[in-house]
Scaffold this motif. Structure first.
Motif, PDB file in Angstrom:
ATOM      1  N   GLY A 244       0.791  -1.217   0.000  1.00  0.00           N
ATOM      2  CA  GLY A 244       0.000   0.000   0.000  1.00  0.00           C
ATOM      3  C   GLY A 244       0.823   1.266   0.000  1.00  0.00           C
ATOM      4  O   GLY A 244       0.313   2.341  -0.335  1.00  0.00           O
ATOM      5  N   SER A 245       2.109   1.174   0.347  1.00  0.00           N
ATOM      6  CA  SER A 245       2.920   2.392   0.427  1.00  0.00           C
ATOM      7  C   SER A 245       4.257   2.240  -0.282  1.00  0.00           C
ATOM      8  O   SER A 245       4.469   2.783  -1.358  1.00  0.00           O
ATOM      9  N   LEU A 246       5.174   1.479   0.298  1.00  0.00           N
ATOM     10  CA  LEU A 246       6.533   1.413  -0.260  1.00  0.00           C
ATOM     11  C   LEU A 246       6.577   0.842  -1.670  1.00  0.00           C
ATOM     12  O   LEU A 246       7.457   1.188  -2.462  1.00  0.00           O
ATOM     13  N   LEU A 247       5.640  -0.044  -2.017  1.00  0.00           N
ATOM     14  CA  LEU A 247       5.630  -0.638  -3.348  1.00  0.00           C
ATOM     15  C   LEU A 247       4.732   0.126  -4.322  1.00  0.00           C
ATOM     16  O   LEU A 247       4.669  -0.224  -5.496  1.00  0.00           O
ATOM     17  N   SER A 248       4.051   1.145  -3.818  1.00  0.00           N
ATOM     18  CA  SER A 248       3.104   1.875  -4.664  1.00  0.00           C
ATOM     19  C   SER A 248       3.625   3.236  -5.109  1.00  0.00           C
ATOM     20  O   SER A 248       3.026   3.863  -5.980  1.00  0.00           O
ATOM     21  N   MET A 249       4.701   3.688  -4.512  1.00  0.00           N
ATOM     22  CA  MET A 249       5.234   5.015  -4.838  1.00  0.00           C
ATOM     23  C   MET A 249       6.690   5.072  -4.412  1.00  0.00           C
ATOM     24  O   MET A 249       7.173   4.182  -3.705  1.00  0.00           O
ATOM     25  N   ASN A 250       7.386   6.109  -4.803  1.00  0.00           N
ATOM     26  CA  ASN A 250       8.787   6.253  -4.429  1.00  0.00           C
ATOM     27  C   ASN A 250       8.915   6.784  -3.003  1.00  0.00           C
ATOM     28  O   ASN A 250       8.316   7.799  -2.655  1.00  0.00           O
ATOM     29  N   HIS A 251       9.665   6.077  -2.194  1.00  0.00           N
ATOM     30  CA  HIS A 251      10.010   6.505  -0.847  1.00  0.00           C
ATOM     31  C   HIS A 251      11.528   6.576  -0.747  1.00  0.00           C
ATOM     32  O   HIS A 251      12.245   6.056  -1.607  1.00  0.00           O
ATOM     33  N   CYS A 252      12.013   7.176   0.317  1.00  0.00           N
ATOM     34  CA  CYS A 252      13.452   7.192   0.555  1.00  0.00           C
ATOM     35  C   CYS A 252      13.960   5.757   0.703  1.00  0.00           C
ATOM     36  O   CYS A 252      13.305   4.905   1.320  1.00  0.00           O
ATOM     37  N   ILE A 253      15.132   5.496   0.171  1.00  0.00           N
ATOM     38  CA  ILE A 253      15.702   4.145   0.162  1.00  0.00           C
ATOM     39  C   ILE A 253      15.918   3.593   1.570  1.00  0.00           C
ATOM     40  O   ILE A 253      15.981   2.379   1.769  1.00  0.00           O
ATOM     41  N   ASP A 254      15.977   4.468   2.589  1.00  0.00           N
ATOM     42  CA  ASP A 254      16.243   3.980   3.941  1.00  0.00           C
ATOM     43  C   ASP A 254      15.079   3.178   4.519  1.00  0.00           C
ATOM     44  O   ASP A 254      15.224   2.527   5.548  1.00  0.00           O
ATOM     45  N   ASN A 255      13.918   3.190   3.848  1.00  0.00           N
ATOM     46  CA  ASN A 255      12.757   2.443   4.330  1.00  0.00           C
ATOM     47  C   ASN A 255      12.732   0.984   3.870  1.00  0.00           C
ATOM     48  O   ASN A 255      11.938   0.201   4.381  1.00  0.00           O
ATOM     49  N   TYR A 256      13.564   0.630   2.900  1.00  0.00           N
ATOM     50  CA  TYR A 256      13.452  -0.681   2.266  1.00  0.00           C
ATOM     51  C   TYR A 256      14.378  -1.694   2.932  1.00  0.00           C
ATOM     52  O   TYR A 256      15.576  -1.452   3.097  1.00  0.00           O
ATOM     53  N   LEU A 257      13.804  -2.846   3.308  1.00  0.00           N
ATOM     54  CA  LEU A 257      14.528  -3.892   4.024  1.00  0.00           C
ATOM     55  C   LEU A 257      14.742  -5.085   3.089  1.00  0.00           C
ATOM     56  O   LEU A 257      13.768  -5.701   2.637  1.00  0.00           O
ATOM     57  N   PRO A 258      15.971  -5.430   2.778  1.00  0.00           N
ATOM     58  CA  PRO A 258      16.238  -6.511   1.810  1.00  0.00           C
ATOM     59  C   PRO A 258      15.602  -7.836   2.215  1.00  0.00           C
ATOM     60  O   PRO A 258      15.684  -8.258   3.367  1.00  0.00           O
ATOM     61  N   SER A 259      14.929  -8.465   1.263  1.00  0.00           N
ATOM     62  CA  SER A 259      14.446  -9.859   1.387  1.00  0.00           C
ATOM     63  C   SER A 259      13.410 -10.067   2.478  1.00  0.00           C
ATOM     64  O   SER A 259      13.174 -11.200   2.887  1.00  0.00           O
ATOM     65  N   ILE A 260      12.752  -9.017   2.953  1.00  0.00           N
ATOM     66  CA  ILE A 260      11.831  -9.189   4.071  1.00  0.00           C
ATOM     67  C   ILE A 260      10.480  -9.755   3.640  1.00  0.00           C
ATOM     68  O   ILE A 260       9.845 -10.515   4.374  1.00  0.00           O
ATOM     69  N   LEU A 261      10.005  -9.403   2.436  1.00  0.00           N
ATOM     70  CA  LEU A 261       8.631  -9.729   2.073  1.00  0.00           C
ATOM     71  C   LEU A 261       8.302 -11.216   2.021  1.00  0.00           C
ATOM     72  O   LEU A 261       7.188 -11.600   2.372  1.00  0.00           O
ATOM     73  N   PRO A 262       9.192 -12.100   1.593  1.00  0.00           N
ATOM     74  CA  PRO A 262       8.801 -13.510   1.610  1.00  0.00           C
ATOM     75  C   PRO A 262       8.472 -14.047   3.003  1.00  0.00           C
ATOM     76  O   PRO A 262       7.821 -15.090   3.124  1.00  0.00           O
ATOM     77  N   GLU A 263       8.898 -13.343   4.044  1.00  0.00           N
ATOM     78  CA  GLU A 263       8.626 -13.832   5.403  1.00  0.00           C
ATOM     79  C   GLU A 263       7.543 -13.031   6.113  1.00  0.00           C
ATOM     80  O   GLU A 263       6.740 -13.584   6.850  1.00  0.00           O
ATOM     81  N   ALA A 264       7.509 -11.712   5.903  1.00  0.00           N
ATOM     82  CA  ALA A 264       6.573 -10.890   6.681  1.00  0.00           C
ATOM     83  C   ALA A 264       6.309  -9.564   5.990  1.00  0.00           C
ATOM     84  O   ALA A 264       7.171  -9.009   5.302  1.00  0.00           O
ATOM     85  N   ASP A 265       5.086  -9.067   6.186  1.00  0.00           N
ATOM     86  CA  ASP A 265       4.739  -7.713   5.756  1.00  0.00           C
ATOM     87  C   ASP A 265       4.945  -6.778   6.945  1.00  0.00           C
ATOM     88  O   ASP A 265       5.136  -7.212   8.084  1.00  0.00           O
TER      89      ASP A 265
END
Length: 340
Positions: A244-265
């Protein structure tokens, strides 16, 4: 149709089968794996912390509180400046709150100051000088300068307007070469801020809270999730789902956590705070964290707090505002939880 949008949607949709199975796994079993994956995603924390060596830089008497500026070490050659706002006529030890600013000119923006350190007499902006609001309710407010903002920007960025310039991108890209993340380093420093609080004779370490706005909401939420010294957390304008947020628009790169989505939202990461106190506030017109995704995150958090038999410790305020701090309920909620 050469754009990669459909491919990115496919990546998220491919997780639906996995997420459809997760409700069958009790939260009390799943949360161990969620926490482990979060730590893995953040990258390795520094192996050895530096001696704090706290130093008082100044102490100023304001109308209703005392303003200190201190500095302390975290790791290696990193020193952190922080504003400490202390209620006047304080008797004995008081509850303390780590106050985390969002994107902007740094800790001064929540401590009631302009970028040059002078008092900000203008109408408060989206940060609402919220550290001042906390101290006025009897809590010691500690506002560290987050790495990459204000006085802690990289040298190449330091001459730019701090209202418009951070070093998030520069730090993130360089740390990735070492297998580290800027979020991980900031969260390590959040733990050191708690260590600093433990050295203060005016702080009751059994009554510590955390409050963060926007990017500072990452530190308030994940810092509280990983460190049980924090008894209650307020998250402003950050709670959402990744889609709903980080994948829908551009945010600062400091919000993105590598490889997290396959385990948890994101709601499940925030849910690691349970069963301790959690207050979520968000503006219903916030364009960066849209209300529909906020409501979906709140639904998941309700389920987690029910599973932890702690639903009475979770509260939400969806206020008629945009991307900003409200505080209309959260300040008093935090004071109540920390027994001011």
């Amino acid at each position: 149709m050469w754009c990669p949008d459909d491919y990115l949607d496919h990546l998220y949709d491919s997780l639906d089968k996995y997420y459809a199975q997760t409700p069958s796994i009790p939260w009390n079993e799943r949360k161990i794996g969620v926490r482990s994956k979060l730590l893995e995603s953040l990258g390795p924390f520094p192996e050895q912390a530096a001696d704090l060596r706290p130093t008082l830089l100044h102490r100023i008497e304001r109308d209703t509180y005392i303003e200190e500026r201190v500095e302390y070490s975290t790791v290696g050659k990193l020193r952190v400046p922080a504003y400490v706002l202390i209620p006047k006529q304080l008797k004995g030890r008081a509850p303390a709150v780590l106050a985390w600013h969002g994107h902007g000119y740094g800790s001064r923006e929540i401590a009631g100051l302009q970028p040059d350190g002078t008092i900000d007499d203008a109408q408060p902006g989206i940060h609402q000088h919220f550290a001042v609001q906390l101290v006025q309710r009897g809590m010691i407010a500690v506002a560290p300068e987050i790495l990459g903002f204000g006085d802690r920007r990289m040298l190449a960025d330091s001459a730019k307007d701090p209202r418009k310039s951070s070093s998030c991108s520069s730090l993130s890209s360089r740390l990735l070469l070492y297998g580290r993340t800027v979020a991980g380093l900031r969260l390590f420093e959040a733990g050191r801020a708690l260590d600093y609080l433990a050295t203060r004779e005016d702080v009751d370490t059994d009554r510590i809270g955390s409050m963060g706005f926007s990017g500072g909401g990452l530190l308030a939420s994940l810092g509280s999730a990983l460190d049980e010294r924090i008894q209650a957390a307020v998250i402003c304008a950050y709670t959402s789902t990744f889609r709903g947020s980080l994948l829908s628009m551009n945010h600062c790169i400091d919000n993105y956590l590598p490889s997290i989505l396959p385990e948890a939202d994101l709601p499940e990461l925030i849910g690691l705070i349970a069963p301790r106190g959690l207050f979520v506030e968000s503006g219903i017109h916030d364009p960066l964290f849209p209300i529909q995704s906020v409501r979906e995150a709140v639904r998941v958090l309700n389920e987690i707090y029910e599973a932890e038999n702690a639903i009475e410790r979770f509260e939400v305020d969806l206020f008629p505002g945009k991307h900003e701090v409200s505080g209309r309920k959260s300040y008093d909620w935090l004071a109540n939880k920390l027994k001011v």
